[in-house]
Scaffold this motif. Structure first.
Motif, PDB file in Angstrom:
ATOM      1  N   SER A   1       0.826  -1.203   0.000  1.00  0.00           N
ATOM      2  CA  SER A   1       0.000   0.000   0.000  1.00  0.00           C
ATOM      3  C   SER A   1       0.863   1.257   0.000  1.00  0.00           C
ATOM      4  O   SER A   1       2.015   1.234   0.460  1.00  0.00           O
ATOM      5  CB  SER A   1      -0.918  -0.002   1.227  1.00  0.00           C
ATOM      6  OG  SER A   1      -1.774   1.115   1.191  1.00  0.00           O
ATOM      7  N   ILE A   2       0.311   2.336  -0.497  1.00  0.00           N
ATOM      8  CA  ILE A   2       1.007   3.619  -0.467  1.00  0.00           C
ATOM      9  C   ILE A   2       0.626   4.386   0.802  1.00  0.00           C
ATOM     10  O   ILE A   2      -0.387   4.094   1.437  1.00  0.00           O
ATOM     11  CB  ILE A   2       0.665   4.485  -1.693  1.00  0.00           C
ATOM     12  CG1 ILE A   2      -0.850   4.767  -1.745  1.00  0.00           C
ATOM     13  CG2 ILE A   2       1.150   3.846  -2.976  1.00  0.00           C
ATOM     14  CD1 ILE A   2      -1.252   5.762  -2.815  1.00  0.00           C
ATOM     15  N   SER A   3       1.447   5.362   1.166  1.00  0.00           N
ATOM     16  CA  SER A   3       1.115   6.288   2.256  1.00  0.00           C
ATOM     17  C   SER A   3       1.273   7.705   1.724  1.00  0.00           C
ATOM     18  O   SER A   3       1.929   7.928   0.705  1.00  0.00           O
ATOM     19  CB  SER A   3       2.042   6.067   3.458  1.00  0.00           C
ATOM     20  OG  SER A   3       3.401   6.265   3.093  1.00  0.00           O
ATOM     21  N   MET A   4       0.677   8.672   2.424  1.00  0.00           N
ATOM     22  CA  MET A   4       0.708  10.059   1.947  1.00  0.00           C
ATOM     23  C   MET A   4       1.221  10.976   3.049  1.00  0.00           C
ATOM     24  O   MET A   4       0.787  10.852   4.202  1.00  0.00           O
ATOM     25  CB  MET A   4      -0.686  10.502   1.515  1.00  0.00           C
ATOM     26  CG  MET A   4      -1.256   9.704   0.364  1.00  0.00           C
ATOM     27  SD  MET A   4      -2.851  10.353  -0.183  1.00  0.00           S
ATOM     28  CE  MET A   4      -3.327   9.100  -1.370  1.00  0.00           C
ATOM     29  N   ASP A   5       2.112  11.896   2.677  1.00  0.00           N
ATOM     30  CA  ASP A   5       2.583  12.860   3.667  1.00  0.00           C
ATOM     31  C   ASP A   5       1.636  14.061   3.719  1.00  0.00           C
ATOM     32  O   ASP A   5       0.631  14.122   3.002  1.00  0.00           O
ATOM     33  CB  ASP A   5       4.027  13.291   3.378  1.00  0.00           C
ATOM     34  CG  ASP A   5       4.158  14.124   2.096  1.00  0.00           C
ATOM     35  OD1 ASP A   5       3.109  14.408   1.451  1.00  0.00           O
ATOM     36  OD2 ASP A   5       5.294  14.491   1.744  1.00  0.00           O
ATOM     37  N   ASP A   6       1.957  15.023   4.578  1.00  0.00           N
ATOM     38  CA  ASP A   6       1.074  16.191   4.770  1.00  0.00           C
ATOM     39  C   ASP A   6       0.905  17.001   3.495  1.00  0.00           C
ATOM     40  O   ASP A   6      -0.191  17.504   3.207  1.00  0.00           O
ATOM     41  CB  ASP A   6       1.638  17.094   5.883  1.00  0.00           C
ATOM     42  CG  ASP A   6       1.516  16.453   7.250  1.00  0.00           C
ATOM     43  OD1 ASP A   6       0.697  15.509   7.373  1.00  0.00           O
ATOM     44  OD2 ASP A   6       2.222  16.877   8.181  1.00  0.00           O
TER      45      ASP A   6
END
Length: 430
Positions: free
Chosen positions: A218-223
């Motif tokens: 899975s991907i993650s997202m920063d602010d």
């Protein structure tokens, strides 16, 4: 703004879970609650909202919370059915009613008797079909194509559209009486850009679903990525967001996504706006206010210039600067006036430089008006084109702008597709 989930009614939460609706925006919650409230009452409902905003969920909510929930639910995309067969699809036909009708066939209104029919893109229905639909709404009666036998049906109709129906009625593209019949209750679906943090929730869901379906990291997202998601205007709404996130989930699998990464998956030159502007801006809405104001200003300016020219001619008559023949000759006077008057072709023709610099059809048209006035003041003496020539040129340029897509061209010109087809054939623009 942080949403307190305890403020959301239990029925709304239940409907969201049942249909997989993600989001806690107050406008979305209000729309779902309105659908649940109207569901038990057999009234026609019109669902409005931009393309891709999720209108298809609301007819399902209405059906599942109504007394018809155990009967059939049929969804019909009116824009995807050819005009020649739409009546047969909706009302059925008898054997031999038309070429290819080798047997009798039931239509959707007969098949869904006792249930609910969802008419998506209802504004695309031909006027003849609109008349037949109105009869079903008023009396529950219809006739198959090729039959003289009146049949009855007991259905509930829920319609949806992304078209401004009031404008469509004003332009004669949709029957006013049918509009009021369909819109007994209206439910407005908010565009994605007005749903705030729902955008991030949806992005997470789409990314997780994609990773689970294809067994990928899975991907993650920063602010910065989350900020970009909530400030981008999303002209394609939820459909566009899902498309972008699934591309990210595929090509950035296992990585942390930043705003810079997302920019590579958003169309070049896309507009980003702050949430404060999201509720008022409508970049996709088409308006001719700029052109209209520019044209009015041009007319007033021309009137002033003509008055000034008359005054000069009068002064010349008294001062003797021109000969009597020149003053008394109407042709000379008219020729002088023409020098100060831009032709219609100057108003509507767009130079290549303006095409390159224009950001929209509206700004280009306003620029052309100003250029036409300037050209007129320099002394353009070409004969004004006929109304037919002007109309042909306008249609041709609109087709070019929309890369030959007739549906978009008809929408831009604010005429029906049938009228556009006829004009294209008439003017040899095929």
């Amino acid at each position: 703004m942080e949403i307190n989930l305890t403020d959301i009614p239990p029925q709304v939460q239940q409907a969201k879970q049942r249909l997989g609706i993600v989001g806690n925006a107050p406008s979305l919650t209000a729309a779902i609650q309105r659908a649940i409230q109207v569901a038990p009452i057999d009234l026609s409902v019109l669902v409005t909202g931009e393309s891709g905003s999720g209108k298809e969920f609301f007819p399902q909510i209405i059906h599942q919370y109504s007394a018809r929930k155990h009967s059939r639910y049929i969804a019909v995309n009116c824009g995807a059915i050819p005009e020649g067969t739409i009546d047969s699809e909706l009302f059925g036909h008898e054997k031999g009613a038309f070429t290819g009708a080798v047997s009798s066939r039931k239509g959707y209104f007969e098949e869904a008797d006792g249930g609910t029919i969802f008419l998506d893109e209802v504004a695309e229905l031909p006027l003849t079909t609109q008349a037949r639909l109105l009869r079903v709404l008023e009396s529950g009666e219809f006739m198959k194509v090729g039959s003289s036998v009146v049949q009855r049906t007991n259905i509930r109709i829920v319609a949806a559209t992304n078209v401004d129906m009031v404008k469509a009625v004003e332009q004669g593209r949709f029957r006013e009486d049918l509009y009021y019949r369909l819109s007994t209750v209206q439910i407005a679906i908010p565009p994605l850009r007005e749903r705030g943090n729902d955008i991030v929730l949806l992005a997470r869901k789409f990314a997780a679903d994609f990773a689970e379906r294809y067994r990928m990291p899975s991907i993650s997202m920063d602010d910065s990525a989350r900020r970009l998601l909530t400030t981008y205007r999303w002209p394609g709404n939820v459909r566009q967001l899902k498309n972008v996130v699934e591309q990210l989930a595929l090509f950035e699998a296992g990585n942390e996504v930043t705003s810079h990464t997302i920019e590579g998956y958003i169309p070049a030159g896309a507009t980003v706006m702050s949430p404060a502007l999201a509720s008022t801006a409508r970049p996709s809405a088409h308006s001719y206010d700029a052109e209209r104001e520019a044209l009015f200003n041009m007319i007033f300016r021309l009137q002033r210039e003509i008055d000034e020219l008359r005054s000069r001619l009068d002064e010349s008559r008294h001062s003797g600067y021109t000969t009597a023949a020149e003053i008394d000759d109407p042709a000379t006077t008219v020729q002088s006036l023409v020098k100060y008057t831009p032709t219609l072709s100057q108003v509507f023709n767009r130079s290549s430089d303006q095409d390159k610099s224009a950001t929209s059809p509206r700004s280009g048209a306003a620029t052309n008006v100003a250029a036409a006035c300037h050209a007129g003041n320099r002394g353009g003496e070409s004969e004004p084109p006929s109304l037919e020539e002007t109309e042909r040129e306008t249609i041709r340029r609109s087709l070019e702008r929309n890369m030959g897509r007739r549906k978009l061209t008809a929408r831009e010109l604010q005429i029906s597709e049938r009228t556009l087809y006829r004009k294209i054939k008439e003017y040899g623009l095929e």
